[in-house]
Design a protein around this motif. Structure first.
Motif, PDB file in Angstrom:
ATOM      1  N   ARG A   1       0.828  -1.205   0.000  1.00 13.43           N
ATOM      2  CA  ARG A   1       0.000   0.000   0.000  1.00 13.43           C
ATOM      3  C   ARG A   1       0.865   1.259   0.000  1.00 13.43           C
ATOM      4  O   ARG A   1       0.628   2.184  -0.794  1.00 13.43           O
ATOM      5  N   GLU A   2       1.878   1.301   0.870  1.00 20.09           N
ATOM      6  CA  GLU A   2       2.729   2.487   0.948  1.00 20.09           C
ATOM      7  C   GLU A   2       3.537   2.689  -0.338  1.00 20.09           C
ATOM      8  O   GLU A   2       3.707   3.823  -0.815  1.00 20.09           O
ATOM      9  N   LEU A   3       4.028   1.592  -0.906  1.00 20.64           N
ATOM     10  CA  LEU A   3       4.767   1.697  -2.160  1.00 20.64           C
ATOM     11  C   LEU A   3       3.853   2.164  -3.283  1.00 20.64           C
ATOM     12  O   LEU A   3       4.242   3.009  -4.110  1.00 20.64           O
ATOM     13  N   SER A   4       2.636   1.647  -3.339  1.00 18.63           N
ATOM     14  CA  SER A   4       1.688   2.037  -4.386  1.00 18.63           C
ATOM     15  C   SER A   4       1.336   3.512  -4.285  1.00 18.63           C
ATOM     16  O   SER A   4       1.229   4.203  -5.308  1.00 18.63           O
ATOM     17  N   VAL A   5       1.156   4.022  -3.067  1.00 21.16           N
ATOM     18  CA  VAL A   5       0.859   5.439  -2.883  1.00 21.16           C
ATOM     19  C   VAL A   5       2.032   6.289  -3.362  1.00 21.16           C
ATOM     20  O   VAL A   5       1.852   7.316  -4.035  1.00 21.16           O
ATOM     21  N   ALA A   6       3.261   5.872  -3.033  1.00 21.75           N
ATOM     22  CA  ALA A   6       4.443   6.622  -3.474  1.00 21.75           C
ATOM     23  C   ALA A   6       4.530   6.657  -4.991  1.00 21.75           C
ATOM     24  O   ALA A   6       4.809   7.703  -5.593  1.00 21.75           O
ATOM     25  N   ILE A   7       4.277   5.527  -5.640  1.00 24.70           N
ATOM     26  CA  ILE A   7       4.339   5.464  -7.098  1.00 24.70           C
ATOM     27  C   ILE A   7       3.257   6.338  -7.735  1.00 24.70           C
ATOM     28  O   ILE A   7       3.487   7.013  -8.740  1.00 24.70           O
ATOM     29  N   ALA A   8       2.090   6.366  -7.114  1.00 25.20           N
ATOM     30  CA  ALA A   8       0.973   7.123  -7.679  1.00 25.20           C
ATOM     31  C   ALA A   8       1.109   8.624  -7.481  1.00 25.20           C
ATOM     32  O   ALA A   8       0.567   9.403  -8.270  1.00 25.20           O
ATOM     33  N   THR A   9       1.823   9.057  -6.451  1.00 27.11           N
ATOM     34  CA  THR A   9       1.824  10.479  -6.090  1.00 27.11           C
ATOM     35  C   THR A   9       3.137  11.206  -6.368  1.00 27.11           C
ATOM     36  O   THR A   9       3.147  12.436  -6.424  1.00 27.11           O
ATOM     37  N   LEU A  10       4.232  10.478  -6.533  1.00 24.63           N
ATOM     38  CA  LEU A  10       5.528  11.137  -6.694  1.00 24.63           C
ATOM     39  C   LEU A  10       5.947  11.174  -8.157  1.00 24.63           C
ATOM     40  O   LEU A  10       5.739  10.198  -8.884  1.00 24.63           O
ATOM     41  N   PRO A  11       6.569  12.270  -8.604  1.00 20.76           N
ATOM     42  CA  PRO A  11       7.202  12.254  -9.929  1.00 20.76           C
ATOM     43  C   PRO A  11       8.271  11.166  -9.969  1.00 20.76           C
ATOM     44  O   PRO A  11       8.919  10.880  -8.954  1.00 20.76           O
TER      45      PRO A  11
ATOM     46  N   MET B   1      16.022   3.938  -4.728  1.00 22.43           N
ATOM     47  CA  MET B   1      17.446   3.706  -4.525  1.00 22.43           C
ATOM     48  C   MET B   1      17.812   3.595  -3.030  1.00 22.43           C
ATOM     49  O   MET B   1      18.572   2.699  -2.650  1.00 22.43           O
ATOM     50  N   PRO B   2      17.293   4.479  -2.148  1.00 29.96           N
ATOM     51  CA  PRO B   2      17.549   4.269  -0.714  1.00 29.96           C
ATOM     52  C   PRO B   2      16.986   2.950  -0.202  1.00 29.96           C
ATOM     53  O   PRO B   2      17.581   2.319   0.671  1.00 29.96           O
ATOM     54  N   LEU B   3      15.842   2.530  -0.736  1.00 31.64           N
ATOM     55  CA  LEU B   3      15.261   1.250  -0.326  1.00 31.64           C
ATOM     56  C   LEU B   3      16.183   0.090  -0.674  1.00 31.64           C
ATOM     57  O   LEU B   3      16.431  -0.800   0.155  1.00 31.64           O
ATOM     58  N   LEU B   4      16.740   0.106  -1.892  1.00 31.05           N
ATOM     59  CA  LEU B   4      17.654  -0.967  -2.291  1.00 31.05           C
ATOM     60  C   LEU B   4      18.922  -0.956  -1.437  1.00 31.05           C
ATOM     61  O   LEU B   4      19.441  -2.016  -1.066  1.00 31.05           O
ATOM     62  N   GLY B   5      19.424   0.252  -1.123  1.00 31.43           N
ATOM     63  CA  GLY B   5      20.594   0.332  -0.260  1.00 31.43           C
ATOM     64  C   GLY B   5      20.325  -0.213   1.128  1.00 31.43           C
ATOM     65  O   GLY B   5      21.162  -0.920   1.708  1.00 31.43           O
ATOM     66  N   GLU B   6      19.146   0.091   1.672  1.00 35.82           N
ATOM     67  CA  GLU B   6      18.781  -0.405   2.999  1.00 35.82           C
ATOM     68  C   GLU B   6      18.578  -1.917   2.993  1.00 35.82           C
ATOM     69  O   GLU B   6      18.922  -2.608   3.953  1.00 35.82           O
ATOM     70  N   VAL B   7      18.025  -2.447   1.894  1.00 39.00           N
ATOM     71  CA  VAL B   7      17.878  -3.902   1.763  1.00 39.00           C
ATOM     72  C   VAL B   7      19.242  -4.583   1.860  1.00 39.00           C
ATOM     73  O   VAL B   7      19.423  -5.572   2.585  1.00 39.00           O
ATOM     74  N   GLY B   8      20.217  -4.053   1.115  1.00 39.17           N
ATOM     75  CA  GLY B   8      21.556  -4.642   1.150  1.00 39.17           C
ATOM     76  C   GLY B   8      22.178  -4.578   2.536  1.00 39.17           C
ATOM     77  O   GLY B   8      22.802  -5.551   2.994  1.00 39.17           O
ATOM     78  N   GLN B   9      22.011  -3.444   3.217  1.00 39.67           N
ATOM     79  CA  GLN B   9      22.587  -3.296   4.553  1.00 39.67           C
ATOM     80  C   GLN B   9      21.943  -4.249   5.548  1.00 39.67           C
ATOM     81  O   GLN B   9      22.623  -4.909   6.335  1.00 39.67           O
ATOM     82  N   ARG B  10      20.624  -4.344   5.534  1.00 40.50           N
ATOM     83  CA  ARG B  10      19.934  -5.221   6.490  1.00 40.50           C
ATOM     84  C   ARG B  10      20.197  -6.690   6.193  1.00 40.50           C
ATOM     85  O   ARG B  10      20.271  -7.507   7.117  1.00 40.50           O
TER      86      ARG B  10
ATOM     87  N   MET C   1       8.122  -7.586  -5.271  1.00 36.58           N
ATOM     88  CA  MET C   1       7.041  -6.605  -5.223  1.00 36.58           C
ATOM     89  C   MET C   1       7.462  -5.287  -5.862  1.00 36.58           C
ATOM     90  O   MET C   1       6.679  -4.643  -6.567  1.00 36.58           O
ATOM     91  N   LEU C   2       8.701  -4.889  -5.605  1.00 33.74           N
ATOM     92  CA  LEU C   2       9.199  -3.656  -6.210  1.00 33.74           C
ATOM     93  C   LEU C   2       9.247  -3.797  -7.728  1.00 33.74           C
ATOM     94  O   LEU C   2       8.846  -2.894  -8.474  1.00 33.74           O
ATOM     95  N   ARG C   3       9.728  -4.934  -8.193  1.00 33.67           N
ATOM     96  CA  ARG C   3       9.802  -5.180  -9.636  1.00 33.67           C
ATOM     97  C   ARG C   3       8.417  -5.100 -10.271  1.00 33.67           C
ATOM     98  O   ARG C   3       8.231  -4.458 -11.312  1.00 33.67           O
TER      99      ARG C   3
END
Length: 295
Positions: free
Chosen positions: A108-118, A128-137, A154-156
């Protein structure tokens, strides 16, 4: 070439303002025809439009006029990104949801970001920050392999939905793919989205496509170019052979762009005229745009 009145109308200015910017600040330097009349080309009109947008946002023309076009673009992007507060914590919130297997919250949060952000803001401030955080965690044990796979899938799916909005696009497209043995694609997908946002027609073919098949599709569609990503160091040798095979099978005039961690090594080792390594999405977009105009 445009006379003063037309150039002013196209850039949103009055002829009086255009003349003042030109005379007092040297914002553009027009070309003179045989009768001494000022003429402006498309690049000048585009620059004037950028200056107009930035002065509307409070920047004084005396400061803007001495900047080159790349600096104006960076300033416009900076101002656009600055309007979206509260995004810095979103990648962490998304991963916290995945860590608790709250898949519905993540989606839901990802879908809202995709729908509302340029799209540029989405990629720079969320993806990009999400992918970086995935690698770190994943590296420090806070994210299990299954959770990392869940984020990636899901991101894909959500990002591909953006690219698939115009499946009947007929103009020569840039084809995106990874070669056999290369399953990593999120960086490639990001590059495709960046080009899509700039108005370039793209066709995303996905991962692990054999070189002969990629060449067959590119030749059949009359592709503008082919973009290939290679990330896994263990696949670098195989990628060299596959790229040589791709080069031999592609029709003349179709350039190949290499991205990913192996790009620079592959480009230097191959030394093929049509194959070029490029790792900066903005540089890549400029190269593609120039190649299309030249064609």
């Amino acid at each position: 070439m445009y006379p003063v009145k037309a150039a002013a109308e196209l850039s949103g200015l009055t002829p009086e303002t255009l003349r003042a910017w030109e005379r007092r600040h040297g914002a553009v330097v027009p070309i003179r025809d045989a009768q001494g009349r000022r003429l402006y080309d498309a690049a000048m009109v585009e620059r004037l439009a950028k200056l107009h947008r930035l002065t509307d946002r409070g920047h004084p023309i005396r400061d803007l006029a001495r900047l080159d076009d790349a600096a104006l673009d960076a300033l416009l992007e900076e101002r656009r990104n600055a309007g979206y507060g509260g995004l810095d914590g979103l990648p962490g919130q998304l991963l916290d949801a995945v860590a608790d297997y709250r898949v519905d919250v993540f989606d839901r949060e990802l879908s809202v970001a995709i729908a509302t952000l340029p799209l540029p803001v989405l990629l720079a401030r969320v993806v990009m920050p999400l992918l970086g955080e995935v690698g770190q965690r994943w590296a420090d044990g806070r994210l299990a392999i299954a959770q990392e796979r869940l984020v990636s899938s899901m991101l894909r799916a959500r990002l591909l939905s953006i690219l698939n909005q115009h499946p009947r696009e007929r103009r020569p497209r840039v084809l995106f793919a990874t070669l056999s043995g290369e399953p990593h694609e999120l960086g490639l997908l990001g590059a495709a989205l960046h080009l899509h946002e700039l108005g370039q027609p793209v066709l995303y073919l996905g991962t692990e496509l054999p070189a002969p098949e990629l060449a067959r599709v590119a030749n059949r569609l009359g592709a503008a170019s082919v973009a290939v990503s290679s990330v896994d160091p263990g696949q670098a040798r195989a990628a060299l052979d596959a790229l040589r095979e791709l080069d031999a099978a592609l029709d003349p005039g179709i350039p190949v762009w290499l991205g990913g961690a192996n790009a620079r090594y592959l480009g230097e080792a191959l030394a093929l005229p049509r194959v070029r390594a490029v790792t900066d999405p903005q540089v890549f977009a400029r190269h593609v745009s120039h190649a299309r105009r030249a064609a």
